[in-house]
Design a protein around this motif. Structure first.
Motif, PDB file in Angstrom:
ATOM      1  N   ASP A 134      44.724  40.220  46.146  1.00 35.17           N
ATOM      2  CA  ASP A 134      44.314  39.993  47.621  1.00 35.17           C
ATOM      3  C   ASP A 134      44.106  41.159  48.438  1.00 35.17           C
ATOM      4  O   ASP A 134      43.054  41.363  49.249  1.00 35.17           O
ATOM      5  N   TYR A 135      45.066  41.997  48.248  1.00 36.07           N
ATOM      6  CA  TYR A 135      45.110  43.463  49.027  1.00 36.07           C
ATOM      7  C   TYR A 135      43.726  44.086  48.445  1.00 36.07           C
ATOM      8  O   TYR A 135      43.216  44.500  49.527  1.00 36.07           O
ATOM      9  N   LEU A 136      43.413  44.327  47.213  1.00 36.72           N
ATOM     10  CA  LEU A 136      42.233  45.107  46.836  1.00 36.72           C
ATOM     11  C   LEU A 136      40.895  44.399  47.528  1.00 36.72           C
ATOM     12  O   LEU A 136      40.066  45.110  47.811  1.00 36.72           O
ATOM     13  N   LYS A 137      41.011  43.181  47.261  1.00 39.68           N
ATOM     14  CA  LYS A 137      39.851  42.392  47.737  1.00 39.68           C
ATOM     15  C   LYS A 137      39.491  42.464  49.195  1.00 39.68           C
ATOM     16  O   LYS A 137      38.386  42.787  49.863  1.00 39.68           O
ATOM     17  N   LEU A 219      40.587  40.660  40.212  1.00 40.31           N
ATOM     18  CA  LEU A 219      39.671  40.801  41.332  1.00 40.31           C
ATOM     19  C   LEU A 219      38.268  40.489  40.559  1.00 40.31           C
ATOM     20  O   LEU A 219      37.374  40.099  41.375  1.00 40.31           O
ATOM     21  N   SER A 220      38.103  41.010  39.508  1.00 39.99           N
ATOM     22  CA  SER A 220      36.681  41.145  38.873  1.00 39.99           C
ATOM     23  C   SER A 220      36.207  39.734  38.639  1.00 39.99           C
ATOM     24  O   SER A 220      34.990  39.448  38.827  1.00 39.99           O
ATOM     25  N   GLU A 221      37.286  38.864  38.188  1.00 42.76           N
ATOM     26  CA  GLU A 221      36.858  37.512  37.830  1.00 42.76           C
ATOM     27  C   GLU A 221      36.406  36.916  39.338  1.00 42.76           C
ATOM     28  O   GLU A 221      35.500  36.089  39.265  1.00 42.76           O
ATOM     29  N   ASP A 222      37.369  37.126  40.425  1.00 43.13           N
ATOM     30  CA  ASP A 222      36.966  36.437  41.541  1.00 43.13           C
ATOM     31  C   ASP A 222      35.649  36.935  42.112  1.00 43.13           C
ATOM     32  O   ASP A 222      34.757  36.074  42.563  1.00 43.13           O
ATOM     33  N   LEU A 223      35.299  38.319  42.041  1.00 40.54           N
ATOM     34  CA  LEU A 223      34.143  38.626  42.845  1.00 40.54           C
ATOM     35  C   LEU A 223      32.953  38.409  41.801  1.00 40.54           C
ATOM     36  O   LEU A 223      31.899  37.994  42.159  1.00 40.54           O
ATOM     37  N   LYS A 224      33.327  38.346  40.572  1.00 40.75           N
ATOM     38  CA  LYS A 224      32.109  37.953  39.575  1.00 40.75           C
ATOM     39  C   LYS A 224      31.818  36.205  40.045  1.00 40.75           C
ATOM     40  O   LYS A 224      30.487  35.836  39.917  1.00 40.75           O
ATOM     41  N   GLN A 229      24.204  37.186  41.526  1.00 37.79           N
ATOM     42  CA  GLN A 229      23.416  37.894  40.696  1.00 37.79           C
ATOM     43  C   GLN A 229      24.347  38.902  39.829  1.00 37.79           C
ATOM     44  O   GLN A 229      23.987  40.099  39.732  1.00 37.79           O
ATOM     45  N   HIS A 230      25.315  38.440  39.340  1.00 38.84           N
ATOM     46  CA  HIS A 230      26.331  39.473  38.716  1.00 38.84           C
ATOM     47  C   HIS A 230      25.594  39.924  37.264  1.00 38.84           C
ATOM     48  O   HIS A 230      25.041  39.000  36.728  1.00 38.84           O
ATOM     49  N   THR A 231      25.869  41.232  37.359  1.00 32.50           N
ATOM     50  CA  THR A 231      25.187  41.943  36.237  1.00 32.50           C
ATOM     51  C   THR A 231      26.118  42.343  35.209  1.00 32.50           C
ATOM     52  O   THR A 231      25.766  42.652  33.883  1.00 32.50           O
ATOM     53  N   GLY A 232      27.329  42.901  35.627  1.00 36.50           N
ATOM     54  CA  GLY A 232      28.318  43.320  34.813  1.00 36.50           C
ATOM     55  C   GLY A 232      28.478  44.863  34.877  1.00 36.50           C
ATOM     56  O   GLY A 232      29.581  45.693  34.557  1.00 36.50           O
ATOM     57  N   THR A 233      27.691  45.513  35.713  1.00 37.22           N
ATOM     58  CA  THR A 233      27.567  46.717  36.362  1.00 37.22           C
ATOM     59  C   THR A 233      28.268  47.097  37.596  1.00 37.22           C
ATOM     60  O   THR A 233      28.351  48.273  37.903  1.00 37.22           O
ATOM     61  N   GLU A 234      28.532  46.148  38.277  1.00 37.37           N
ATOM     62  CA  GLU A 234      29.175  46.251  39.660  1.00 37.37           C
ATOM     63  C   GLU A 234      30.413  47.004  39.609  1.00 37.37           C
ATOM     64  O   GLU A 234      31.202  46.912  38.555  1.00 37.37           O
ATOM     65  N   ALA A 235      30.973  47.630  40.423  1.00 38.92           N
ATOM     66  CA  ALA A 235      32.159  48.485  40.669  1.00 38.92           C
ATOM     67  C   ALA A 235      33.174  47.548  40.303  1.00 38.92           C
ATOM     68  O   ALA A 235      34.141  47.940  39.703  1.00 38.92           O
ATOM     69  N   TYR A 236      33.307  46.483  40.595  1.00 37.23           N
ATOM     70  CA  TYR A 236      34.350  45.577  40.569  1.00 37.23           C
ATOM     71  C   TYR A 236      34.924  45.251  39.265  1.00 37.23           C
ATOM     72  O   TYR A 236      35.681  44.611  38.649  1.00 37.23           O
ATOM     73  N   ASN A 237      33.876  45.440  38.162  1.00 36.95           N
ATOM     74  CA  ASN A 237      34.183  45.609  36.748  1.00 36.95           C
ATOM     75  C   ASN A 237      34.917  46.662  36.273  1.00 36.95           C
ATOM     76  O   ASN A 237      35.147  46.624  34.964  1.00 36.95           O
ATOM     77  N   TYR A 238      35.381  47.403  36.967  1.00 36.93           N
ATOM     78  CA  TYR A 238      36.003  48.680  36.489  1.00 36.93           C
ATOM     79  C   TYR A 238      37.447  48.931  37.282  1.00 36.93           C
ATOM     80  O   TYR A 238      37.289  48.261  38.697  1.00 36.93           O
ATOM     81  N   PHE A 239      38.305  49.553  36.785  1.00 36.62           N
ATOM     82  CA  PHE A 239      39.424  50.034  37.594  1.00 36.62           C
ATOM     83  C   PHE A 239      39.475  51.688  37.427  1.00 36.62           C
ATOM     84  O   PHE A 239      39.426  52.096  36.404  1.00 36.62           O
ATOM     85  N   ILE A 409      39.601  57.843  45.375  1.00 38.83           N
ATOM     86  CA  ILE A 409      39.447  56.593  45.744  1.00 38.83           C
ATOM     87  C   ILE A 409      38.474  56.173  45.136  1.00 38.83           C
ATOM     88  O   ILE A 409      37.321  56.585  45.098  1.00 38.83           O
ATOM     89  N   TYR A 410      38.640  55.085  44.721  1.00 37.16           N
ATOM     90  CA  TYR A 410      37.773  53.912  44.081  1.00 37.16           C
ATOM     91  C   TYR A 410      37.142  52.784  44.795  1.00 37.16           C
ATOM     92  O   TYR A 410      38.175  51.986  45.284  1.00 37.16           O
ATOM     93  N   GLU A 411      36.097  52.981  45.328  1.00 37.22           N
ATOM     94  CA  GLU A 411      35.718  51.534  46.018  1.00 37.22           C
ATOM     95  C   GLU A 411      34.951  50.473  45.268  1.00 37.22           C
ATOM     96  O   GLU A 411      34.397  50.830  44.336  1.00 37.22           O
ATOM     97  N   PHE A 412      34.958  49.275  45.637  1.00 35.45           N
ATOM     98  CA  PHE A 412      34.464  48.043  44.920  1.00 35.45           C
ATOM     99  C   PHE A 412      33.211  47.865  45.555  1.00 35.45           C
ATOM    100  O   PHE A 412      32.812  46.800  45.160  1.00 35.45           O
TER     101      PHE A 412
END
Length: 412
Positions: A134-137, A219-224, A229-239, A409-412
């Protein structure tokens, strides 16, 4: 096949990085934290402790929103900049003991975490996973990499060495006398070379940061689910991760301290131990064990060596052979009555960077009745636990390097 990709980091401008970088805020004493916040306006601690501005202890969603606001202010004030092209970040730490760590800050795949390409060796607590998710989101960024380790790779090592011949973008020393260096790797050919080398690696292991990894996956599951239009290349698919070779990982032991003998006299306690260990009294000698299944003990002013009687102990799994598990199953639980080592207030820990004098002084002071010294767990044991989907007891490893927050810093 591990998917480790470059990303566009948000990071401090060169002249302020030493002022921005901070340890995890939980590691500061109240006095130290107050001093940092009062005298250093550029510290990343201002972002993660936004209530300081209002002289108020703020928690929950309100704190998360204020963290985001402080972060945006640092960007607006040009304390932070963002790279225009994706980079790997070559990061080196030389600590005050002379240990050197060189690795790559990059983005690791949450799919690899879910599919056991990135393996864990510790249990995580569900409510902590969800709080950090929730913090990250809310804040939209992560500022502390997960520490991952991979099998030594000659090609990756050569690239890192070549990049380190150039002038570092960052070079600063902390109050702990650790010196940090960071280089930007922008060259497309070298980026592809590193990416392909990681694709050849079947398994990468989490060394430190299990909750951050688990939360990033949630987080990746939530945002997916929220993105049509989820493609799998979004920043939230990585950490964000810091990857170092296995040979450079430094693992220390966590020693144990117990407040009382569970109602036993010293003599009765030693008699019960004698059924499990061959015991030798070492007197005032600071005895430190050097072999697996050997332990040191400090009790009532004397050190003892404890050698496990293996005829009475079977190792059916990698966990059974782990010294922290052996101590728990033979002494802490059945004799001293400590079943839940995670929450029991009668037990405490001292990591191996503190020498045995720490155990001795705490027992001599009367704060604790007995202390146990262990041998560090090896990388081979860590991998065996992870490969067999087992989990170590809490406080089994103290791992270096310890990373600073706010450098990349990694932005989602």
């Amino acid at each position: 096949m591990a998917k480790i990709i470059p990303f566009k980091a948000v990071r401090p401008v060169r002249d302020k990085v030493g002022l921005v970088a901070s340890r995890s805020y939980q590691s500061y004493s109240k006095a130290e934290l107050k001093a940092r916040l009062e005298y250093n306006p550029f510290s990343f601690l201002h972002i993660v402790n936004p209530g300081y501005k209002y002289d108020k202890n703020i928690r929950g969603k309100e704190r998360f929103n204020l963290v985001k606001n402080r972060y945006l202010e640092f960007k607006e004030d040009a304390i932070f900049i963002q790279d225009e092209t994706p980079c790997y970040y070559i990061y080196k730490i030389v600590n005050r003991d002379g240990n050197s760590f060189s690795g790559i800050i990059a983005a690791a795949s949450t799919e690899d975490y879910k599919n056991d390409v990135i393996k864990k060796h510790e249990d995580t607590i569900e409510y902590r996973e969800n709080i950090f998710k929730d913090y990250l989101k809310t804040v939209g960024f992560n500022a502390e990499p997960v520490l991952l380790t991979y099998p030594d790779n000659t090609t990756i090592k050569t690239v890192i060495s070549e990049v380190q011949k150039e002038r570092a973008e960052y070079e600063f020393t902390t109050h702990f006398r650790d010196t940090h260096y960071l280089w930007l790797l922008k060259d497309a050919k070298l980026i592809d070379k590193i990416k392909h080398e990681f694709e050849k690696i079947n398994t990468i292991y989490i060394a430190d940061g299990h909750h951050r990894s688990a939360s990033s996956c949630l987080l990746s599951e939530d945002l997916k689910s929220e993105n049509n239009q989820h493609t799998g290349t979004e920043a939230y698919n990585y950490f964000m991760s810091y990857l170092i070779p296995e040979s450079e990982l430094k693992i220390y032991e966590f020693n144990r301290l117990v407040k009382d003998l569970n109602g036993l006299t010293k003599e009765a306690f030693l008699i019960q131990l004698d059924a499990i260990f061959r015991i030798e009294k070492r007197g005032k000698e600071l005895y430190k064990p050097t072999q697996k299944h050997h332990f040191s003990m400090y009790l009532d002013g004397d050190f003892y060596s404890l050698f496990l009687r293996k005829t009475n102990h079977q190792f059916n799994t990698a966990l059974d052979a782990l010294d922290t598990q052996i101590l728990h199953k033979t002494v802490l639980e059945p004799i001293l009555g400590i079943t839940n080592v995670r929450n029991n207030t009668r037990i405490s820990y001292s990591h191996g960077q503190n020498d045995l004098v720490t155990i001795k002084s705490k027992v001599d002071s009367g704060e604790f009745a007995v202390g146990f010294g262990l041998v560090p767990i090896t990388i081979g044991e860590l991998k065996a636990i992870a490969d067999n989907h087992l989990t170590m007891p809490p406080k089994s490893t103290f791992i270096e390097p310890k990373l600073r927050s706010g450098i990349t810093i990694y932005e989602f």
